[in-house]
Design a protein around this motif. Structure first.
Motif, short mmCIF file in Angstrom:
data_model
loop_
_atom_site.label_atom_id
_atom_site.label_comp_id
_atom_site.label_asym_id
_atom_site.label_seq_id
_atom_site.Cartn_x
_atom_site.Cartn_y
_atom_site.Cartn_z
N PHE A 143 0.83 -1.20 0.00
CA PHE A 143 0.00 0.00 0.00
C PHE A 143 0.87 1.26 0.00
O PHE A 143 0.62 2.20 -0.76
CB PHE A 143 -0.92 0.00 1.23
CG PHE A 143 -1.65 1.30 1.42
CD1 PHE A 143 -2.84 1.56 0.75
CD2 PHE A 143 -1.13 2.29 2.27
CE1 PHE A 143 -3.50 2.78 0.91
CE2 PHE A 143 -1.78 3.50 2.43
CZ PHE A 143 -2.97 3.75 1.75
N SER A 176 2.53 2.22 -3.25
CA SER A 176 1.62 2.80 -4.25
C SER A 176 1.13 4.19 -3.86
O SER A 176 0.75 4.98 -4.74
CB SER A 176 0.40 1.87 -4.44
OG SER A 176 0.80 0.59 -4.86
N ASN A 177 1.12 4.50 -2.56
CA ASN A 177 0.44 5.72 -2.11
C ASN A 177 1.31 6.73 -1.37
O ASN A 177 0.88 7.87 -1.19
CB ASN A 177 -0.73 5.34 -1.19
CG ASN A 177 -1.79 4.54 -1.90
OD1 ASN A 177 -2.69 5.10 -2.52
ND2 ASN A 177 -1.70 3.20 -1.84
N LEU A 178 2.50 6.34 -0.94
CA LEU A 178 3.30 7.22 -0.09
C LEU A 178 3.94 8.36 -0.86
O LEU A 178 3.87 9.53 -0.44
CB LEU A 178 4.37 6.41 0.65
CG LEU A 178 5.23 7.18 1.64
CD1 LEU A 178 4.37 7.77 2.75
CD2 LEU A 178 6.30 6.25 2.25
N SER A 224 5.78 11.66 0.65
CA SER A 224 5.20 12.03 1.94
C SER A 224 5.84 11.23 3.07
O SER A 224 6.62 10.29 2.84
CB SER A 224 3.69 11.77 1.93
OG SER A 224 3.07 12.47 0.87
N LYS A 281 -8.31 4.59 7.44
CA LYS A 281 -8.40 4.26 6.01
C LYS A 281 -8.51 2.75 5.79
O LYS A 281 -9.35 2.28 5.02
CB LYS A 281 -7.18 4.81 5.27
CG LYS A 281 -7.27 4.62 3.76
CD LYS A 281 -6.16 5.36 3.05
CE LYS A 281 -6.28 5.21 1.52
NZ LYS A 281 -7.51 5.84 0.98
N GLN A 323 -5.10 7.93 7.82
CA GLN A 323 -4.66 8.95 6.87
C GLN A 323 -5.04 10.32 7.39
O GLN A 323 -6.13 10.51 7.94
CB GLN A 323 -5.30 8.71 5.50
CG GLN A 323 -4.88 9.74 4.45
CD GLN A 323 -5.43 9.39 3.08
OE1 GLN A 323 -5.16 8.31 2.55
NE2 GLN A 323 -6.21 10.29 2.50
N TYR A 341 -5.49 15.64 4.24
CA TYR A 341 -4.63 15.27 3.12
C TYR A 341 -5.44 15.01 1.88
O TYR A 341 -6.39 14.22 1.90
CB TYR A 341 -3.81 14.04 3.48
CG TYR A 341 -2.98 13.47 2.33
CD1 TYR A 341 -2.00 14.23 1.71
CD2 TYR A 341 -3.20 12.16 1.88
CE1 TYR A 341 -1.24 13.72 0.68
CE2 TYR A 341 -2.44 11.64 0.85
CZ TYR A 341 -1.46 12.42 0.25
OH TYR A 341 -0.71 11.89 -0.76
N LYS A 391 -4.64 13.80 -1.82
CA LYS A 391 -3.54 13.30 -2.68
C LYS A 391 -3.52 13.99 -4.03
O LYS A 391 -2.48 14.14 -4.66
CB LYS A 391 -3.69 11.79 -2.84
CG LYS A 391 -2.46 11.17 -3.48
CD LYS A 391 -2.62 9.68 -3.62
CE LYS A 391 -1.42 9.09 -4.34
NZ LYS A 391 -1.58 7.65 -4.61
N GLU A 392 -4.69 14.37 -4.54
CA GLU A 392 -4.75 15.00 -5.83
C GLU A 392 -4.14 16.40 -5.79
O GLU A 392 -3.74 16.93 -6.80
CB GLU A 392 -6.21 15.07 -6.31
CG GLU A 392 -6.87 13.69 -6.45
CD GLU A 392 -6.16 12.78 -7.45
OE1 GLU A 392 -6.02 11.58 -7.16
OE2 GLU A 392 -5.73 13.29 -8.49
#
Length: 495
Positions: free
Chosen positions: A399, A402-404, A407, A478, A488, A492, A494-495
């Motif tokens: 996860f 793919s998402n960090l 950050s 999350k 999360q 925040y 992400k976009e």
């Protein structure tokens, strides 16, 4: 009795002893492949090496600024491993392989220390080869080598043995080069771990008592010169020492506790109480003839450092987090002193003494086997099996991959944290927990910074706060894993 020991008991005990030594080194070899911390303290060192691999200047960051990490020890061990691992082109997030390399380095340094001890006993003190080998191999068992794996303690032992050897050689030859080498070894020891400073005080006290002004002068000049030159070289290599004090002094401010130290004291006396009693008796017998001790510089040196290192070791063990390895250098001093005395009385040539010494080593080796063989062998078995890892950790790592992005995150799991060394904060978490509770550092900036920059928090399911941060107030749940909750930052996007 002597005939029985020589003709029957001694050969069989020696064979058993050799098997015990081989068994211990076999277990040491298995530790190289062990996939987690053997004693729970290696990851602190590995993480700092990971930071240095990415950027030499990141070895010592401010514990009060992102990523809020603490590097607890002096730089030499980190730099040695950083250089080697960089040459091997190993990625910073491959911490399992990095751990294996640091363990190999530690084992090689232990073996080198052992060879130096053998040479010191045989060629400097004058003990015969057979006895020197038995004594040194016994020390390798008694010193609990697991406590030196992937830690700068192994370098301290290495330079401590070299320092003792240099002083003993100076007593024989009075050559200036051995005094200069002593200064070099002391400086490198200090650059390996802070505890060498206490041992240097022991050496200095001996020089004052024995009025060894020439040794003191040459070694002091060499010590300061080596320290300055090494610090200059470290700076040239890009290692920033600006926050050295905050890390290696304030960062080890764990507090003291006699209750916590009692476990280390109890283990020491359980294993080495009789050994220490023999030392005390032999030293008292020697000191009764003070005129002889004053003129026998080797004897005076060994008695002085044994008692001063004993005081330092027992005092150091008061620090929270101490263990029996805090007495390794003391054990070495006692051993060299006792062997020197016993050699002068020709006792080391007695088979009965060597039998007792080997049986002592065998008993400790059995203890090692009892504590470490099962987990090491189970780890080896799991490495060769195709059993799927059913824990949450691989899924969480996937996860984050793919998402960090760029950050930051917090996790109190070492495997998760060390998979992203540049992005995790407050590592090592166990050390930060201590320094936070003791108010060693100011964490108010972290709490302010985290509310805007710490995107993910991964903690056990029952944890509600990260220091003074109410997790549910600023974060939304999350993903709920079997053992962890992944939160999360609410603000925040992400976009």
């Amino acid at each position: 009795m002597e005939k029985i020991n020589t003709d029957f008991v001694y050969p069989w005990v020696k064979k058993a002893f050799i098997l015990a030594v081989i068994g211990m080194f076999f277990l040491l070899a298995l530790t190289i492949f062990f996939q987690s911390d053997l004693r729970g303290v290696e990851s602190n060192v590995i993480y700092s090496i990971q930071l240095a691999l990415e950027n030499n200047g990141s070895l010592y960051n401010s514990p009060e600024k992102p990523p809020f990490n603490i590097t607890q020890y002096a730089p030499l061990y980190y730099i040695l491993n950083d250089g080697l691992i960089s040459l091997l082109s190993i990625e910073t997030d491959n911490f399992f392989l990095i751990r294996g390399i640091t363990r190999i380095v530690s084992v090689l340094l232990m073996l080198l220390s052992l060879f130096i001890l053998i040479d010191t006993l045989q060629n400097v003190i004058g003990i015969n080869r057979n006895s020197s080998l038995i004594i040194s191999m016994t020390y390798s068992i008694l010193s609990f080598p697991w406590f030196n794996i992937s830690r700068p303690d192994v370098l301290i032992l290495f330079f401590f043995i070299l320092s003792i050897r240099s002083i003993l050689l100076f007593q024989k030859s009075k050559k200036s080069n051995t005094a200069f080498l002593l200064g070099v070894f002391m400086a490198l020891g200090v650059l390996s771990k802070q505890t060498m400073g206490g041992y240097i005080i022991s050496f200095g006290l001996y020089m004052i008592i024995a009025k060894q002004w020439r040794l003191a002068c040459f070694s002091a000049i060499s010590f300061v010169s080596t320290l300055v030159l090494m610090c200059g070289l470290i700076h040239i290599l890009g290692y920033d020492l600006t926050y050295l004090y905050q890390n290696i002094v304030k960062g080890i401010d764990n507090g003291t506790s006699f209750f916590a130290a009692w476990k280390a004291y109890k283990n020491y006396f359980a294993y080495f109480g009789l050994f220490s009693l023999v030392f005390v008796l032999l030293s008292i017998i020697s000191l009764k003839n003070w005129k002889h001790v004053k003129t026998n510089h080797n004897l005076l040196f060994l008695i002085t450092i044994s008692y001063t290192v004993a005081v330092f070791s027992f005092f150091s063990a008061l620090k929270v987090g101490s263990a029996i390895n805090y007495f390794n250098e003391l054990l070495l001093c006692l051993l060299i002193f006792m062997m020197s005395i016993l050699e002068s009385y020709n006792i080391l040539k007695k088979k009965l003494f060597l039998i007792g010494f080997m049986l002592f080593g065998i008993s400790i080796a059995i203890n090692h086997t009892f504590h470490y063989a099962a987990p090491l062998l189970l780890n080896l078995k799991s490495m060769n099996s195709n059993v799927k890892n059913e824990s949450d950790i691989p899924e969480i790592i996937t996860f984050l991959e793919s998402n960090l992005g760029d950050s930051y995150f917090y996790s109190d799991d070492r495997t998760i944290a060390q998979s992203f060394p540049q992005r995790c904060v407050l590592f090592p978490t166990d050390i930060h927990n201590i320094t936070y509770n003791r108010k060693v550092f100011d964490y108010s900036f972290f709490e302010e910074w985290a509310r805007e920059n710490l995107i993910f928090i991964i903690v056990s399911r029952d944890r509600k706060k990260l220091y003074d941060i109410d997790i549910k107030k600023y974060y939304s749940l999350k993903i709920k894993y079997q053992n962890y909750n992944l939160y999360q930052l609410t603000s925040y996007n992400k976009e």
